[in-house]
Design a protein around this motif. Structure first.
Motif, mmCIF file in Angstrom:
data_model
loop_
_atom_site.group_PDB
_atom_site.id
_atom_site.type_symbol
_atom_site.label_atom_id
_atom_site.label_comp_id
_atom_site.label_asym_id
_atom_site.label_seq_id
_atom_site.Cartn_x
_atom_site.Cartn_y
_atom_site.Cartn_z
ATOM 1 N N LEU A 162 78.718 12.528 106.426
ATOM 2 C CA LEU A 162 77.747 11.619 106.270
ATOM 3 C C LEU A 162 76.933 12.275 105.392
ATOM 4 N N TYR A 163 76.940 11.516 104.082
ATOM 5 C CA TYR A 163 75.887 11.732 103.006
ATOM 6 C C TYR A 163 74.783 10.806 103.183
ATOM 7 N N ILE A 164 73.512 11.394 102.645
ATOM 8 C CA ILE A 164 72.339 11.002 102.847
ATOM 9 C C ILE A 164 71.764 11.006 101.356
ATOM 10 N N ILE A 165 71.610 10.076 100.781
ATOM 11 C CA ILE A 165 71.061 9.971 99.458
ATOM 12 C C ILE A 165 69.640 9.426 99.234
ATOM 13 N N ASP A 166 68.461 10.417 99.137
ATOM 14 C CA ASP A 166 67.409 9.802 99.098
ATOM 15 C C ASP A 166 66.965 8.762 100.432
ATOM 16 N N GLY A 167 67.552 9.410 101.488
ATOM 17 C CA GLY A 167 67.429 8.910 102.713
ATOM 18 C C GLY A 167 68.222 7.662 103.194
ATOM 19 N N VAL A 168 69.248 6.994 102.410
ATOM 20 C CA VAL A 168 70.016 6.175 102.531
ATOM 21 C C VAL A 168 71.536 6.871 102.948
ATOM 22 N N PRO A 169 71.968 6.278 104.035
ATOM 23 C CA PRO A 169 73.257 6.811 104.332
ATOM 24 C C PRO A 169 74.473 6.290 103.695
ATOM 25 N N THR A 170 75.765 7.015 103.557
ATOM 26 C CA THR A 170 76.672 6.642 102.949
ATOM 27 C C THR A 170 77.927 7.469 103.281
ATOM 28 N N LYS A 171 79.307 7.105 103.106
ATOM 29 C CA LYS A 171 80.272 7.815 103.613
ATOM 30 C C LYS A 171 81.147 8.257 102.385
ATOM 31 N N SER A 172 80.934 7.450 101.125
ATOM 32 C CA SER A 172 82.006 8.008 99.981
ATOM 33 C C SER A 172 81.312 7.673 98.747
ATOM 34 N N GLY A 173 81.993 7.873 97.745
ATOM 35 C CA GLY A 173 81.714 7.299 96.402
ATOM 36 C C GLY A 173 80.976 8.567 95.770
ATOM 37 N N MET A 174 81.053 9.864 96.030
ATOM 38 C CA MET A 174 80.163 10.789 95.470
ATOM 39 C C MET A 174 80.679 11.157 93.816
ATOM 40 N N HIS A 175 81.923 10.362 93.547
ATOM 41 C CA HIS A 175 82.274 10.886 92.164
ATOM 42 C C HIS A 175 81.560 9.774 91.289
ATOM 43 N N GLU A 176 80.891 8.626 92.072
ATOM 44 C CA GLU A 176 80.039 7.834 91.120
ATOM 45 C C GLU A 176 78.770 8.216 90.908
ATOM 46 N N LEU A 177 78.339 9.366 91.390
ATOM 47 C CA LEU A 177 76.781 9.652 91.159
ATOM 48 C C LEU A 177 76.854 10.704 90.133
ATOM 49 N N ASN A 178 75.770 10.601 89.560
ATOM 50 C CA ASN A 178 75.529 11.446 88.341
ATOM 51 C C ASN A 178 75.015 12.614 88.766
ATOM 52 N N GLY A 179 75.625 13.899 88.394
ATOM 53 C CA GLY A 179 75.180 15.064 89.248
ATOM 54 C C GLY A 179 73.838 15.455 88.553
ATOM 55 N N ASN A 180 73.672 15.277 87.244
ATOM 56 C CA ASN A 180 72.435 15.636 86.585
ATOM 57 C C ASN A 180 71.278 14.978 87.010
ATOM 58 N N ASP A 181 71.366 14.001 88.062
ATOM 59 C CA ASP A 181 70.125 13.236 88.544
ATOM 60 C C ASP A 181 69.733 14.152 89.936
ATOM 61 N N ILE A 182 70.458 14.986 90.205
ATOM 62 C CA ILE A 182 70.185 15.841 91.656
ATOM 63 C C ILE A 182 69.248 16.709 91.589
ATOM 64 N N GLU A 183 68.189 16.713 92.558
ATOM 65 C CA GLU A 183 67.395 17.876 92.442
ATOM 66 C C GLU A 183 67.779 18.868 93.429
ATOM 67 N N SER A 184 68.438 18.529 94.524
ATOM 68 C CA SER A 184 68.717 19.432 95.769
ATOM 69 C C SER A 184 69.662 18.704 96.566
ATOM 70 N N ILE A 185 70.458 19.690 97.030
ATOM 71 C CA ILE A 185 71.532 19.582 98.237
ATOM 72 C C ILE A 185 71.411 20.252 99.433
ATOM 73 N N GLN A 186 71.379 19.822 100.468
ATOM 74 C CA GLN A 186 71.248 20.786 101.719
ATOM 75 C C GLN A 186 72.541 20.255 102.601
ATOM 76 N N VAL A 187 73.389 21.019 103.000
ATOM 77 C CA VAL A 187 74.414 20.792 103.958
ATOM 78 C C VAL A 187 74.257 21.139 105.518
ATOM 79 N N LEU A 188 73.773 20.170 106.266
ATOM 80 C CA LEU A 188 73.729 20.333 107.725
ATOM 81 C C LEU A 188 74.908 20.596 108.724
ATOM 82 N N LYS A 189 75.285 21.779 109.149
ATOM 83 C CA LYS A 189 76.555 22.023 109.570
ATOM 84 C C LYS A 189 76.681 21.940 111.136
#
Length: 1020
Positions: A162-189
């Motif tokens: 599950l991906y949570i982008i700024d609090g909004v959940p989604t399951k796909s489409g990460m290649h549509e996201l511009n990586g230059n806009d990302i501040e941080s990534i955390q992986v909850l395992k």
């Protein structure tokens, strides 16, 4: 002169200590500012001696501490302050944040600086090998689509996190996201970290936070890069002459006359003194067809259908912040011309993040919003296989300039170049709006209420063209178009209240909240045949005059969730956290719609204990443990229903009707019949949530003034009530399949992350970080009929229970029969002969049959690892990232193309060059079976012959950068100016046992290219 020189120098004696505890700092670097060649480091007592020029300045630095500058004096006492950011680093953990030091779960924080250096279109793909326990697979397709697995395969259904982008959940489409806009990534395992998202968190959670404006001046950043993509390896196939030699060998091995071939090859051959067939010469007919329009050729179809790709990427962002609020705005463009001709991916992206303080900081409103437009032409399905198989003696064009195709005895295959051209108009356009708006109320210190509404809307349009095929035996005059529209609407709303309190040594926070999620998907399309003009501008369904068809459907589901979390810390030593979440899903029946997912975790920071205080070389040492449950509901939206479908049919000329049409009149004729319904599946109101229960034990440490750091985790994960679609017995009638809870699976593994950072006396900074992880997967429970049907492993021969998901059963290839004596002394084997593969008689009954199979393939690697190397000297920096997988099995379907002449039972397809080394009387030491026009030994069966060691080590990224000195860049009105050159996938080290091209992409996936990138980063 000597006296003058002595008067101008100064010997400095000093000591460097930590502000926190007053202890000496060993190995701190002291250099004469702007004179990096003149420096030293402190000894075991934190002391140093250095001769410098009178009036100079000293720079004192140490990893984990703030760098200071002081004026040189004969005697100095220097106190360094620890970097508070390292101690107080904030991590997003689910609806809220925590200090990293207080974490009790298994959470990996990703360095965005390192991710940015890989220039990947998909930011998740750039995580490949960087997070222990996280496996990412991808081929070289221009869009960068990936498959992500966290801590193995957890279910027999959808395993995506599950991906949570700024609090909004989604399951796909990460290649549509511009990586230059990302501040941080955390992986909850682990479950304790992810259970706050219990409804869809069984496969792990990836939290992405995008950039926002920071208080201060307006900042403008511009990044640009251009890259060339090219092959570093490819499968070597036969040219026309080599193909002729191999085909001759296949004929003579079976005692046939090679001059009877239907491809126009003519052979001059005979026998040598030993009676073995001998080829003396090869020739070909000038033309391959009777009309003399298709000349014989020597075509490299791989070169004809590939190219050097070009990748362009441009990003500009503007950010600003003040006491009244902040804003961040960015625009991005990405274009990748794939290495397969006529394939490409393009993305335009715009992002706007802002927040406004309406009443001081008591009431805040804000939003995160991104708008993306992507467009892609994908390579045709199975295209690479067609390229490798197309015969080299066929030309691209005939003498009239038209595309040439198979003629005479050549097998039916589309001309690969023509197929690419016909596919080039099948472009899709995809628009995606993703974001949220929120209101935040902070009426008094420690108490906060926040409500967020999020939207994820996507729309895809595409026309799929069918153009006439004019080449040879595959000619087809059909022309048609299907115009498709697809829409995905997902929205969420939540309300969350948090309270933080700190009294003396006690610190805690509590959170309660609720959330609603809804998804509605629709798709429809129109199909029409027969167009007068074959161009995309004209070929819309209205313009067609032939057969017309329409399709469409819609579906959706809802989730409602209630959750709470409590964190408590005593004296920064004892850590406790508990979470409870209750979810309800419309995908389940009324009897089991809701489920509760709890978790609990503990932590103990040993270095805070009195008995550890004398161990000054330990900066941080934390033991943690957690237990929790998460849920999975990734099944069909209609799984719980009994489904009936009309399947309306028409009577054909023979009088036989199809589908659910009934001949009510009993005349066995007529063009249109009465429509009925048939059952597709049986409903089940008792199906319930899959539940994953996970236990995690971990250790975090930082030693020697934060120079040596790392973490270790052990986990045990078990999934119960796995949802499977159970086929009914024949007596239950048509459509008797039913979704039930019937499976169990477990995963167990360990993860280690270790790093060391420091700097030398002459100013070289370095940071080395490595990670390694391993896990074992096992299916522990399934219905007997499902376990043995081969869907999840076992090839329908043996039950998969007790083995990893996807494991396979097969025969053991025991070498090649080298003599008739070996054939005679072996077990009875249908198709046995000299030069043929010998199958091992496992049950020793003297007959090779289905019982002579065992487990031969396990997709789980022994371990995966990554190594990141960062070096910085003055204004230069060097980054290298290596990623590897060890001890993994791959099944090489490609080997059927390189080793077997009759592997597909289709004659005259091209092969790999390995067939030139096949066994023959004159090449008796080969382990490649003799070439044969028939596969009487069934050598293409699932066997160890095709299972190979797919271990590899790849240099994923190497980058050299140069930061222009600020004194110069500021003259150009720039705050930052950096140039770099990098290469991705530059080097692959693979197992000697692997016979293919790329073990990461062992069969017919889009080839993974090497990218050479030049870029510039500018800040204003």
């Amino acid at each position: 002169m000597c006296t003058l020189a002595q008067a101008q120098s100064l010997t400095v004696q000093g000591k460097v200590v930590s502000k926190t505890d007053g202890e000496p700092i060993i190995g701190a670097t002291i250099i004469e500012t702007n004179q990096t060649a003149n420096g030293t480091i402190t000894n075991i007592d934190g002391e140093f001696t250095l001769s410098v020029a009178q009036g100079s300045e000293l720079t004192i630095s140490y990893i984990g501490f703030k760098t200071v500058n002081v004026k040189a004096q004969a005697s100095l006492s220097i106190t360094l302050e620890e970097e508070s950011e390292m101690l107080q680093e904030i991590v997003v953990t689910g609806y809220t944040t925590q200090r990293k030091a207080d974490l009790t779960g298994a959470i990996s924080v990703v360095s965005m600086d390192e991710i940015a250096k890989q220039n990947e279109n998909n930011p998740i793909k750039a995580l490949q090998g960087r997070v222990p326990g996280m496996n990412i697979t991808a081929d070289g397709n221009p869009s960068g689509n990936t498959t992500v697995r966290i801590r193995g395969i957890g279910t027999l259904n959808n395993n995506d996190p599950l991906y949570i982008i700024d609090g909004v959940p989604t399951k796909s489409g990460m290649h549509e996201l511009n990586g230059n806009d990302i501040e941080s990534i955390q992986v909850l395992k682990d479950a304790a970290s992810a259970s706050i998202y219990g409804s869809r968190a069984a496969n792990g959670v990836i939290i992405i936070t995008t950039k926002k404006g920071k208080e201060g001046q307006v900042k403008i950043n511009f990044d640009a890069s251009v890259a060339a993509s090219m092959y570093t390896n490819k499968m070597e196939v036969l040219n026309t002459e080599e193909y002729g030699r191999a085909m001759w060998q296949a004929y003579v091995n079976e005692g046939q006359d090679p001059n009877t071939n239907a491809l126009g090859y003519k052979y001059n051959w005979g026998y040598d003194s030993n009676g073995y067939p001998q080829l003396n010469g090869i020739s070909m007919s000038k033309y391959l067809d009777s009309a003399n329009t298709v000349p014989a050729a020597d075509t490299d179809w791989f070169d004809e259908t590939t190219r050097t790709g070009v990748i362009q990427q441009y990003n500009v962002s503007v950010s600003n912040g003040s006491e009244k609020g902040s804003s961040f705005f960015s625009l991005g463009y990405y274009k990748n011309l794939g290495i397969i001709k006529d394939s490409d991916f393009e993305r335009f992206s715009a992002r706007m993040n802002s927040s406004y303080n309406l009443i001081g900081k008591v009431l805040t409103v804000g939003e995160h919003f991104t708008l993306n437009r992507t467009s892609e032409v994908q390579a045709p399905g199975g295209f690479l296989q067609n390229v490798l198989q197309f015969n080299p003696s066929l030309p691209v064009h005939d003498i009239n300039g038209e595309y040439a195709g198979p003629v005479g005895g050549y097998p039916d295959r589309e001309n690969p170049v023509a197929r690419l051209e016909r596919n080039s108009d099948n472009r899709y356009t995809y628009w995606r709006m993703f974001g949220d708006a929120y209101i935040n109320l902070n009426p008094f210190k420690g108490f906060n209420v926040r409500s967020t509404f999020g939207l994820d809307y996507a729309q895809k349009s595409q026309r799929i063209f069918t153009y006439p095929i004019t080449e040879g035996n595959v000619a087809n005059d059909k022309n048609a178009v299907e115009a498709k529209q697809e829409h995905w609407t997902k929205w969420m709303w939540n309300a969350i209240a948090t309270y933080n309190l700190e009294i003396g040594k006690h610190r805690g926070d509590a959170m309660i909240g609720m959330e609603l999620n809804r998804e509605d998907d629709i798709h429809f399309s129109g199909y029409k045949e027969d167009y007068a003009i074959l161009t995309p501008d004209y070929m819309w369904p209205d313009a067609g005059s032939g057969t017309a068809q329409a399709y469409g459907a819609g579906e959706g589901y809802s989730l409602v969730s209630f959750f709470g979390k409590l964190n408590y810390t005593y004296d920064d030593k004892y850590l406790f956290s508990v979470t409870v979440r209750r979810d309800g899903s419309s995908r389940f029946g009324k009897n089991n719609r809701y489920a509760t997912f709890p978790s609990v975790s503990l932590g103990w920071r040993l270095n805070r204990e009195k008995f550890m205080q004398n161990l000054t070389w330990i900066d941080d040492l934390k033991i943690r443990g957690s237990w929790g449950q998460t849920g999975n509901q990734e099944i069909s939206n209609i799984a719980r229903y009994t489904i009936y479908v009309p399947n309306y049919g028409v009577t054909e000329s023979g009088g036989q009707s199809y589908g659910t049409s009934y001949d009510i009149a009993g005349t066995n004729g007529g063009s249109i019949l009465q429509s009925g319904f048939k059952r597709n599946q049986i409903g089940n109101d008792n199906i319930k949530w899959e539940t994953t229960t996970q236990t995690n034990l971990g250790l975090d440490f930082s030693l020697f003034k934060q120079s040596l750091y790392g973490s270790f985790d052990w986990f045990y994960k078990k999934t119960t009530d796995i949802l499977v679609q159970m086929a009914g017995i024949a007596a239950m009638g048509e459509g008797s399949s039913q979704w039930i809870n019937a499976g169990e699976m477990k995963n167990m593994g360990v993860e280690l992350n270790l790093g060391y950072r420091n700097q030398t006396s002459f100013g070289l900074k370095y940071d080395l970080n490595a990670n390694v992880s391993t896990y074992r997967n096992e299916i522990t429970k399934l219905p007997a009929t499902v376990a043995a049907n081969g869907t999840f492993g076992g090839n329908g021969v043996q039950s998969v229970i007790g083995h990893a998901n996807g494991s396979q059963v097969g025969y053991v290839a025991d070498g090649i029969f080298k003599s008739q004596e070996e054939v005679d002394n072996h077990a009875t084997q249908e198709g046995a002969g000299v030069g043929r593969i010998r199958w091992r008689d496992l049950d020793n009954n003297g007959i090779i049959n289905e019982k002579d199979q065992k487990w031969i393939y396990d997709p789980t690697p022994a371990f995966s690892y990554g190594l990141n190397i960062y070096l910085e000297y003055k204004n230069f920096d060097l980054t290298m990232f290596w990623q590897g997988v060890q001890g993994v099995d791959v099944i090489s379907d490609l080997k059927k193309e390189t080793d077997l002449w009759s592997g597909l039972n289709i004659g005259f397809l091209n092969k790999g060059k390995r067939v030139l080394d096949a066994w023959s009387p004159t090449n008796p030491n080969s382990d490649i079976p003799a070439l044969s026009r028939s596969d009487i030994n069934n050598e293409k069966r699932v066997s160890t012959y095709f299972v190979e060691n797919g271990s590899f080590l790849k240099l994923r990224n190497i980058q050299i950068g140069y930061n222009v000195p600020k004194a110069f860049s500021q003259k150009l009105k720039m705050d930052r100016l950096r140039f770099y050159v990098s290469a991705q996938n530059l080097l692959t080290i693979k197992s000697k046992e692997f016979t293919g091209v790329d073990p990461e992409n062992a069969n017919y996936g889009y080839p993974i290219p090497m990218n050479l990138t030049f870029g510039v980063n500018v800040g204003f």
